[in-house]
Design a protein around this motif. Structure first.
Motif, PDB file in Angstrom:
ATOM      1  N   ASP A  34       0.811  -1.219   0.000  1.00 52.97           N
ATOM      2  CA  ASP A  34       0.000   0.000   0.000  1.00 52.97           C
ATOM      3  C   ASP A  34       0.842   1.266   0.000  1.00 52.97           C
ATOM      4  OD1 ASP A  34      -2.410  -1.446  -0.086  1.00 52.97           O
ATOM      5  OD2 ASP A  34      -2.193  -1.913   2.041  1.00 52.97           O
ATOM      6  N   ASP A  35       2.171   1.127   0.092  1.00 51.26           N
ATOM      7  CA  ASP A  35       3.054   2.296  -0.088  1.00 51.26           C
ATOM      8  C   ASP A  35       3.101   2.750  -1.543  1.00 51.26           C
ATOM      9  OD1 ASP A  35       3.712   2.149   2.537  1.00 51.26           O
ATOM     10  OD2 ASP A  35       5.735   1.369   2.241  1.00 51.26           O
ATOM     11  N   ILE A  36       2.711   1.860  -2.455  1.00 51.49           N
ATOM     12  CA  ILE A  36       2.926   2.085  -3.881  1.00 51.49           C
ATOM     13  C   ILE A  36       1.657   2.618  -4.533  1.00 51.49           C
ATOM     14  CG2 ILE A  36       3.540   0.943  -6.066  1.00 51.49           C
ATOM     15  CD1 ILE A  36       5.759   0.962  -4.071  1.00 51.49           C
ATOM     16  N   VAL A  37       1.829   3.694  -5.303  1.00 46.94           N
ATOM     17  CA  VAL A  37       0.698   4.218  -6.068  1.00 46.94           C
ATOM     18  C   VAL A  37       0.621   3.499  -7.410  1.00 46.94           C
ATOM     19  CG1 VAL A  37      -0.318   6.271  -7.138  1.00 46.94           C
ATOM     20  CG2 VAL A  37       1.010   6.488  -5.025  1.00 46.94           C
TER      21      VAL A  37
ATOM     22  N   ARG B 137       8.633   2.775  -9.860  1.00 45.09           N
ATOM     23  CA  ARG B 137       7.610   2.710  -8.807  1.00 45.09           C
ATOM     24  C   ARG B 137       7.340   4.122  -8.334  1.00 45.09           C
ATOM     25  NH1 ARG B 137      11.366  -0.966  -6.742  1.00 45.09           N
ATOM     26  NH2 ARG B 137      10.738  -3.145  -6.908  1.00 45.09           N
ATOM     27  N   THR B 138       6.083   4.474  -8.220  1.00 47.46           N
ATOM     28  CA  THR B 138       5.727   5.768  -7.633  1.00 47.46           C
ATOM     29  C   THR B 138       5.093   5.502  -6.282  1.00 47.46           C
ATOM     30  OG1 THR B 138       5.363   6.670  -9.830  1.00 47.46           O
ATOM     31  CG2 THR B 138       4.437   7.907  -7.989  1.00 47.46           C
TER      32      THR B 138
ATOM     33  N   THR C  30       8.602   6.366   3.205  1.00 46.68           N
ATOM     34  CA  THR C  30       8.186   5.695   4.435  1.00 46.68           C
ATOM     35  C   THR C  30       9.417   5.132   5.126  1.00 46.68           C
ATOM     36  OG1 THR C  30       7.741   3.833   3.012  1.00 46.68           O
ATOM     37  CG2 THR C  30       5.840   5.079   3.766  1.00 46.68           C
ATOM     38  N   GLY C  31       9.598   5.472   6.392  1.00 52.26           N
ATOM     39  CA  GLY C  31      10.808   5.079   7.100  1.00 52.26           C
ATOM     40  C   GLY C  31      11.079   3.602   7.093  1.00 52.26           C
ATOM     41  N   HIS C  32      10.043   2.789   7.114  1.00 46.18           N
ATOM     42  CA  HIS C  32      10.259   1.351   7.263  1.00 46.18           C
ATOM     43  C   HIS C  32      10.862   0.689   6.043  1.00 46.18           C
ATOM     44  CE1 HIS C  32       5.986   1.957   6.066  1.00 46.18           C
ATOM     45  NE2 HIS C  32       6.344   1.097   5.147  1.00 46.18           N
ATOM     46  N   VAL C  33      10.829   1.323   4.906  1.00 44.07           N
ATOM     47  CA  VAL C  33      11.488   0.705   3.757  1.00 44.07           C
ATOM     48  C   VAL C  33      12.749   1.469   3.358  1.00 44.07           C
ATOM     49  CG1 VAL C  33       9.483  -0.457   2.803  1.00 44.07           C
ATOM     50  CG2 VAL C  33       9.982   1.881   2.099  1.00 44.07           C
TER      51      VAL C  33
END
Ligand code: FES
Ligand SMILES: [Fe+2]
Length: 385
Positions: free
Chosen positions: A203-206, A221-222, A376-379
């Motif tokens: 869900d980070d990916i548009v 990837r956007t 996003t910090g987690h990736v």
């Protein structure tokens, strides 16, 4: 979904096959250069289904010829290297780097030298590898991709365990954008875990887009927030990702060599190329799924180690007659269409995509991808593969 014949076109590598003809239009890394020494001057290689011997002449030049001696077929691996070539251990036939027979010491006269030749391919040393070109002459240039040409740091090669599967699944993975957020959702020592392991970080990916370039397919990837992550598949079988390039060379239809060449900016720079060898990810090392067991999703050599499990468990040669491609597989579909188009070009006698005959440096977005940061910090610490 493909027909059986289409699947064969994408996966066969041997001489006389459409896919093999395409692959023979490119230079391939075939051996780690430092493994070939005056003390160990011959090496048996299987490349694109052909058994070959790489040898180091006493003057320091390397040659690549068919393993079987043209006299009665003994292996030239056991030959004695000379200034002019390699001499078969059995009856001394001296073969040069061009595949010519220079001497046949047990024969009267030079009839054999005038009439017999063996298979020989151009070979060159570059970036810590020996590279071979096994197609029609004249050979194109070995493309000077930007990562190869950086001189402001150091390069390092990581030798991965042999892939016990056909090469094309690894190429498909290079244009399979969404698996990053799903397969690679748990980096080693990660401080974060996704809230839902089914959705991972998808869900980070548009959006994920794919565009052809003159050397391959750029994937993009956007992310939410507008950050764009771009890195290309270098057609037909390499992946440029962040600070590295993933190089692979088909051994035969069911085995593939895989190396990662990594660049790091350091001061002072170094010309020396380090080589690291990774231990097998599975046990027994030579068996295949389900006989061989992987260490779940192995974290050594991550993230590629996780990819390897996914590639090999698709089978020695993935059966593409039974799959169900979705919209998220559009990069895979584009790569397959591109393969069929490029195979047709070769059949028409044209150079396929990514074959260059001039010496320019080819921009693959290298600087942009190594400075990539994620919204996003987690990736943020993962590699965009
Ligand atoms: S088999 Fe090589 S010289 Fe006889
Ligand atoms: Fe991956």
């Amino acid at each position: 979904m493909l027909t059986e014949e289409q699947n064969r076109m994408l996966t066969q590598v041997s001489p006389g096959t459409p896919g093999g003809a395409l692959l023979r239009r490119y230079w391939h890394p075939v051996a780690i250069a430092r493994e070939l020494t005056p003390e160990a001057p011959t090496m048996v290689l299987r490349v694109l289904g052909e058994d070959l011997v790489l040898f180091l002449q006493t003057g320091g030049q390397a040659g690549l010829v068919a393993d079987r001696c043209p006299h009665r077929g003994a292996s030239l691996y056991y030959g004695r290297v000379q200034k002019r070539g390699i001499s078969c251990a059995y009856h001394g036939w001296l073969i040069d780097r061009g595949g010519n027979v220079l001497e046949t010491p047990a024969e009267q006269g030079d009839n054999m030298c005038r009439t017999v030749r063996t298979t020989a391919y151009p070979v060159q040393k570059f970036m810590g590898f020996y590279w071979a070109y096994m197609g029609p002459l004249p050979a194109p240039v070995l493309p000077k991709y930007d990562i190869f040409m950086r001189r402001d740091g150091r390069h390092r090669i990581t030798v991965y365990p042999r892939l016990d599967c056909n090469w094309f699944v690894s190429a498909e993975n290079g244009v399979d954008s969404t698996h990053l957020q799903l397969l690679h959702q748990e980096p080693p020592n990660a401080k974060y875990k996704p809230a839902d392991s089914v959705r991972g970080y998808i869900d980070d990916i548009v959006s994920s887009e794919y565009d052809k370039t003159d050397y391959g397919i750029m994937k993009r990837r956007t992310y939410h927030g507008g950050t764009i992550d771009e890195h290309p598949l270098i057609f037909p079988l390499w992946l440029r990702t962040r600070s590295s390039i993933w190089l692979r060379t088909p051994i035969d239809d069911e085995h593939t060599n895989h190396w990662v060449l990594d660049f790091k900016k350091i001061d002072p720079p170094s010309d020396e190329i380090e080589v690291e060898y990774l231990a097998p990810f599975k046990d027994p090392p030579d068996a295949v799924h389900p006989v061989a067991k992987f260490d779940r999703l192995p974290k050594r050599g991550w993230p590629l180690s996780e990819d390897v499990v996914m590639w090999e468990t698709q089978g020695r040669i993935a059966d593409r007659t039974k799959e169900h491609l979705g919209a998220s597989d559009k990069g895979v579909a584009l790569l397959r269409r591109t393969m069929f188009e490029e195979i047709e070009k070769v059949q028409r006698g044209e150079d396929p995509m990514g074959v260059f005959r001039d010496e320019r440096i080819i921009d693959t977005n290298f600087d942009k991808s190594i400075t990539m940061t994620y919204p996003t910090g987690h990736v943020a610490k993962t590699v965009p593969v």
